[in-house]
Design a protein around this motif. Structure first.
Motif, short mmCIF file in Angstrom:
data_model
loop_
_atom_site.label_atom_id
_atom_site.label_comp_id
_atom_site.label_asym_id
_atom_site.label_seq_id
_atom_site.Cartn_x
_atom_site.Cartn_y
_atom_site.Cartn_z
N ALA A 48 36.15 57.35 22.82
CA ALA A 48 37.15 57.32 23.89
C ALA A 48 38.54 57.00 23.32
O ALA A 48 39.55 57.53 23.79
N GLN A 49 38.59 56.13 22.32
CA GLN A 49 39.86 55.76 21.71
C GLN A 49 40.59 56.98 21.13
O GLN A 49 41.78 57.18 21.36
N VAL A 50 39.86 57.81 20.40
CA VAL A 50 40.44 59.01 19.83
C VAL A 50 40.88 59.96 20.94
O VAL A 50 41.98 60.51 20.90
N ALA A 51 40.02 60.16 21.93
CA ALA A 51 40.32 61.08 23.03
C ALA A 51 41.60 60.67 23.77
O ALA A 51 42.45 61.51 24.09
N MET A 52 41.75 59.38 24.03
CA MET A 52 42.93 58.91 24.75
C MET A 52 44.19 59.06 23.92
O MET A 52 45.24 59.45 24.44
N GLN A 53 44.11 58.78 22.62
CA GLN A 53 45.28 58.96 21.76
C GLN A 53 45.67 60.43 21.66
O GLN A 53 46.85 60.77 21.64
N GLU A 54 44.67 61.32 21.61
CA GLU A 54 44.96 62.75 21.57
C GLU A 54 45.62 63.21 22.86
O GLU A 54 46.57 63.99 22.85
N GLY A 55 45.10 62.74 24.00
CA GLY A 55 45.68 63.11 25.28
C GLY A 55 47.12 62.64 25.42
O GLY A 55 48.00 63.38 25.89
N ASN A 56 47.39 61.42 25.00
CA ASN A 56 48.74 60.87 25.06
C ASN A 56 49.69 61.63 24.14
O ASN A 56 50.82 61.97 24.52
N HIS A 57 49.22 61.93 22.92
CA HIS A 57 50.08 62.62 21.95
C HIS A 57 50.38 64.05 22.41
O HIS A 57 51.53 64.51 22.31
N LEU A 58 49.37 64.74 22.92
CA LEU A 58 49.60 66.12 23.38
C LEU A 58 50.58 66.16 24.54
O LEU A 58 51.43 67.06 24.62
N ALA A 59 50.49 65.20 25.45
CA ALA A 59 51.42 65.15 26.58
C ALA A 59 52.86 65.00 26.10
O ALA A 59 53.77 65.70 26.57
N ASN A 60 53.07 64.10 25.15
CA ASN A 60 54.42 63.91 24.60
C ASN A 60 54.90 65.15 23.85
O ASN A 60 56.06 65.54 23.96
N ASP A 98 61.42 69.83 18.54
CA ASP A 98 60.33 69.91 17.57
C ASP A 98 59.21 68.94 17.96
O ASP A 98 59.48 67.80 18.37
N THR A 99 57.99 69.40 17.79
CA THR A 99 56.83 68.54 18.08
C THR A 99 56.50 67.68 16.86
O THR A 99 56.96 67.94 15.75
N LEU A 100 55.67 66.67 17.08
CA LEU A 100 55.29 65.74 16.02
C LEU A 100 53.82 65.88 15.70
O LEU A 100 52.99 66.11 16.59
N VAL A 141 41.33 73.11 15.88
CA VAL A 141 42.72 73.10 16.33
C VAL A 141 43.62 72.60 15.19
O VAL A 141 43.15 71.97 14.24
N ASN A 142 44.91 72.91 15.29
CA ASN A 142 45.85 72.43 14.29
C ASN A 142 46.31 71.01 14.65
O ASN A 142 45.81 70.40 15.60
N ASN A 143 47.27 70.49 13.93
CA ASN A 143 47.72 69.11 14.12
C ASN A 143 48.46 68.90 15.43
O ASN A 143 48.76 67.77 15.80
N SER A 149 58.11 70.27 23.54
CA SER A 149 58.13 71.72 23.42
C SER A 149 58.84 72.36 24.61
O SER A 149 59.63 73.30 24.44
N ILE A 150 58.57 71.87 25.81
CA ILE A 150 59.22 72.40 27.02
C ILE A 150 60.73 72.20 26.94
O ILE A 150 61.51 73.05 27.38
#
Length: 397
Positions: free
Chosen positions: A298-310, A320-322, A267-269, A315-316
């Motif tokens: 789990a730490q990485v997974a949770m940070q990824e989930g939080n970042h993608l939600a934001n 611009d996304t971060l 996946v991309n950033n 995007s909606i």
């Protein structure tokens, strides 16, 4: 006539999927969100070791998905994904159900990887979920009725292997002769130096044998065959527990359907899957281009989930996304009953205080807030001396 909006579908409700769903719903309560998982309960894996040792109860580490998501006004469906049609935005499930999606987030986690070692799948115990835990616990308890010093081998000198070795030794004392097998030249070779040093002390204190630079070639019903610097050795065994590795759970993907790297979805950033901008992959199943060294935790997974939600909310809204940036908050490891080691953010400490801090930190991270508060309070009332110590310290200031 008002058209019904297709949902945002999340397949997999582990640390990544859970965090994404709950965070996005808080950011935008009007969004239709559907979470699909093949299980009925969330598994808080870092606390499985404490369930084994009865330091906590099983319900504290396994809140029900139905409760978690209904409280957040998120729809939950128990089902098993079998196929994704990325071009048509259609998901197919094991009961022939088909679902369309507006956005898709896949985060189906990991399964044990036996690396094709002969006999591992048939003759080893695992520690990946509560079915594994109950099966292992049943064997260990039955072993109490037999002779002492039964030969127990743990394959893998990572966090899971270390935590299991220390817990089992503390629970069953001399019932087992525990041997830890690690293919590299040191245990915890991807972890913090302080935690590695504390783990080495904990293993030595418990007289747990460490076999470094050793590779398992085969596990039979009665033997474990190991290759090391001294050659091939065949050893008698009573039980072998396998903790040496995991692989992404991607059984629903067709061959060459999407780009992979190291067997995981590339996946991309922004966690987008190449060629499918409304599809995302997070957690254990994905690897971010340019960030291939991120640990599978789990730490990485949770940070990824939080970042993608934001990012999805941005995007909606047409903003611009971060780009994702991982923040290393350190790591914690259990080292037997009532002891642990913590290293991170410039702080290192071990022993009973570390165990108590680790337990409270994990309790606060449980996804269902009701269960989280129950868990924290049930533990706190058992630790009055811990609270008194800090209250006394505060009053003296």
């Amino acid at each position: 006539m008002k058209l019904r909006q297709k949902p945002i579908v999340i397949v997999g409700a582990g640390f990544a999927g859970m965090t994404f769903a709950l965070t996005l719903k808080k950011l935008n309560p009007s969004l239709p969100i559907l979470v699909v998982d093949s299980k009925t309960n969330f598994i808080f894996k870092p606390l499985m070791y404490e369930v084994l040792s009865k330091e906590i109860r099983s319900w504290e580490a396994t809140p029900k998905f139905a409760n978690i998501f209904s409280d957040a006004s998120i729809t939950f469906l128990k089902n098993c994904l079998t196929k994704i049609d990325f071009k048509e935005n259609i998901l197919e499930f094991s009961d022939d159900l088909k679902l369309g999606y507006q956005y898709l987030v896949i985060c189906t986690g990991s399964v044990p990887n036996s690396f094709s070692i002969k006999g591992v799948d048939e003759n080893c115990y695992f520690f990946n979920d509560f079915h594994d835990l109950n099966k292992l616990n049943s064997f260990l308890k039955k072993s109490q009725e037999t002779a002492f010093n039964r030969k127990l081998f743990i394959i893998g000198g990572g966090p899971s292997g270390i935590e299991l070795a220390c817990k089992i030794k503390d629970i069953f004392k001399e019932q087992f002769e525990i041997n830890l097998i690690e293919k590299s030249n040191e245990i915890l070779n991807k972890n913090k130096i302080f935690n590695r040093e504390q783990a080495e002390k904990a293993l030595e204190k418990r007289q747990i044998n460490i076999l470094l630079n050793s590779t398992v070639k085969e596990v039979s019903e009665t033997k474990i065959i190991i290759s090391s610097e001294v050659g091939i050795t065949s050893l008698d065994k009573d039980i072998v527990i396998y903790t040496a590795g995991v692989k992404p759970n991607l059984s629903y993907l067709e061959t060459d359907q999407i780009t992979k790297k190291f067997g995981r979805i590339l996946v991309n950033n922004n966690f987008q899957i190449e060629n499918y901008k409304n599809c995302f992959a997070i957690g254990d199943i994905s690897v971010v281009e340019g960030m291939e060294d991120l640990p599978i935790t789990a730490q990485v997974a949770m940070q990824e989930g939080n970042h993608l939600a934001n990012n999805l909310e941005l995007s909606i809204q047409g903003k611009d996304t971060l780009p994702f940036e991982f923040k290393d908050n350190g790591e914690m490891i259990s080292l037997g009953i009532g002891e642990a080691s913590i290293s991170g953010l410039g702080v290192t400490f071990s022993g009973k205080l570390a165990f108590e801090a680790r337990r409270l930190i994990y309790a606060s991270k449980l996804p269902d807030i009701t269960e989280s508060l129950k868990s924290a309070s049930s533990w706190i009332f058992q630790k009055k001396s811990f609270l008194k110590k800090f209250l006394k310290k505060d009053n003296s200031n």
